[in-house]
Enzyme design. Sequence first.
Site, PDB file in Angstrom:
ATOM      1  N   GLU A   1       0.887  -1.160   0.000  1.00 24.08           N
ATOM      2  CA  GLU A   1       0.000   0.000   0.000  1.00 24.08           C
ATOM      3  C   GLU A   1       0.927   1.212   0.000  1.00 24.08           C
ATOM      4  O   GLU A   1       1.583   1.499   0.998  1.00 24.08           O
ATOM      5  CB  GLU A   1      -0.922  -0.021   1.218  1.00 24.08           C
ATOM      6  CG  GLU A   1      -2.138   0.884   1.074  1.00 24.08           C
ATOM      7  CD  GLU A   1      -1.849   2.331   1.378  1.00 24.08           C
ATOM      8  OE1 GLU A   1      -1.712   3.106   0.409  1.00 24.08           O
ATOM      9  OE2 GLU A   1      -1.740   2.682   2.549  1.00 24.08           O
TER      10      GLU A   1
ATOM     11  N   CYS B   1      -1.665   9.419   2.361  1.00 21.90           N
ATOM     12  CA  CYS B   1      -1.446   8.975   0.985  1.00 21.90           C
ATOM     13  C   CYS B   1      -2.673   9.176   0.114  1.00 21.90           C
ATOM     14  O   CYS B   1      -2.559   9.275  -1.108  1.00 21.90           O
ATOM     15  CB  CYS B   1      -0.998   7.514   0.958  1.00 21.90           C
ATOM     16  SG  CYS B   1      -2.093   6.394   1.856  1.00 21.90           S
TER      17      CYS B   1
END
Length: 480
Positions: free
Chosen positions: A249, A282
């Site tokens: 991720e 993010c």
Amino acid sequence: MLNKREFYIDGAWVAPAEARDLEVIDPSTEEPVAVISLGQQADTDRAVAAAKRAFPSWSATPPAERLAVVERILEVYDSRAGDMGWAISHEMGAPQDMAVEDQAGSGSYHIRNFITAFKDFKFIRPLGDHAPTSMVAWEPIGVVGLITPWNWPMNQVTLKVIPAILAGNTCVLKPSEIAPLSSMLFAEILQEAGVPAGVFNLVNGDGQAVGTQLSVHPDVQMISFTGSTRAGIAISKAAADSLKKVALELGGKGANLVFADADETAVMRGARHCFYNSGQSCNAPTRMLVERSSYDAAVETAARVAMETTVASAHQPGDHMGPVVSKQQWDKIQDLIQVGIDEGARLVAGGPGLPEGVNRGYFVRPTVFADVTNDMSIAQQEIFGPVLSIIPFDSEEEAVRIANDTPYGLTNYVQSQDGARRNRVARQLRSGMVEMNGVSRGAGSAFGGVGMSGRAREGGVMGLEEFMDSKAISGWDREA
């Protein structure tokens, strides 16, 4: 100053094989708040060996018993919310209230969602009516290495540790050495909750030492990593020789498509989201794409939001923005703000340097650039700070093209009152997630991306399956 020099291995706190200390810096004060030890090969080997010994017993533990352990973890975790907020605020700079409610709260949220998903999880499922004796079995992988970042410590730790152990795996966690205190508190919570020895282990260290050692270790069957794209590529290469499963991720450069018919709070909501957690998310919507007819008003609104955003110490209560995590991160953000100016973007709020009235701490001025083109560095690179780039568009097709013109593919956002347009655009955006009109993902919805954002899926049923192998079985006796 706190001394946190031990690691949690095989159900006990143990001294490192070799003392190599690192100060944890409070980003609000630039002063040390704790000293930890960094692990070496011997520490990693010891933790992996403990996890390997525990795996046969834990993987054979009935699912109901594993669920009961996680329910105890949640109970203890909630009782330590204040302590967790303090740790996160001091290690990475989340403001006091946000650290308790959102940062620590994300851990409770994910644990609860995994409990819900696990209660209905079927470890053996029929393939379908067309093949009555064919089954799909979901089974634990083995020892898993978990490497987590500093920006949302408990969000990421719980998204990895909880599904890993619910699935029947044993694990070794390497948290960020920049923000390790929350993970050490998490280890205390698991110890108090009665997690059996060896099921969960923690070794502090940097990526080049412990992270790499976990990636290449022959007894580690899976690596789950959240962090930078650069580090994710390195981990994939390191893990390739042992053919272990790798779940990544990684970074993002989310586009927020604001059409002319968007609701009146869309721009304000998008700017605040960009500055949330000091821009250190993010999935932050750092590129705001605005339809030309609404562009000037959107620039004015975003600039006003930036100027009205208060920046203050993470130790203070209230609704404000804290510092970024480190001097290294502060320097990177400052460099990219200057690059934006040099490449011709129009600075309408914020800019380089410390906010007014601040003389220490890693504080960044909430910054807005207008007249950005998508080939500029600030539109292509993940800044990971409170910097918003606004780009105009003239048509739906152009908006989609600009949004997709990035190597990343984590989260995109759409703001429009036209439901058919929202649905159409959502399907065209190349990303793992699309959020529209301020509606957050549902509980248990998987988090993850495509492309240079990695392809892990974390949370809910898909997050459980990420930590399992599937097995096809034919000739199953459904009457036995």
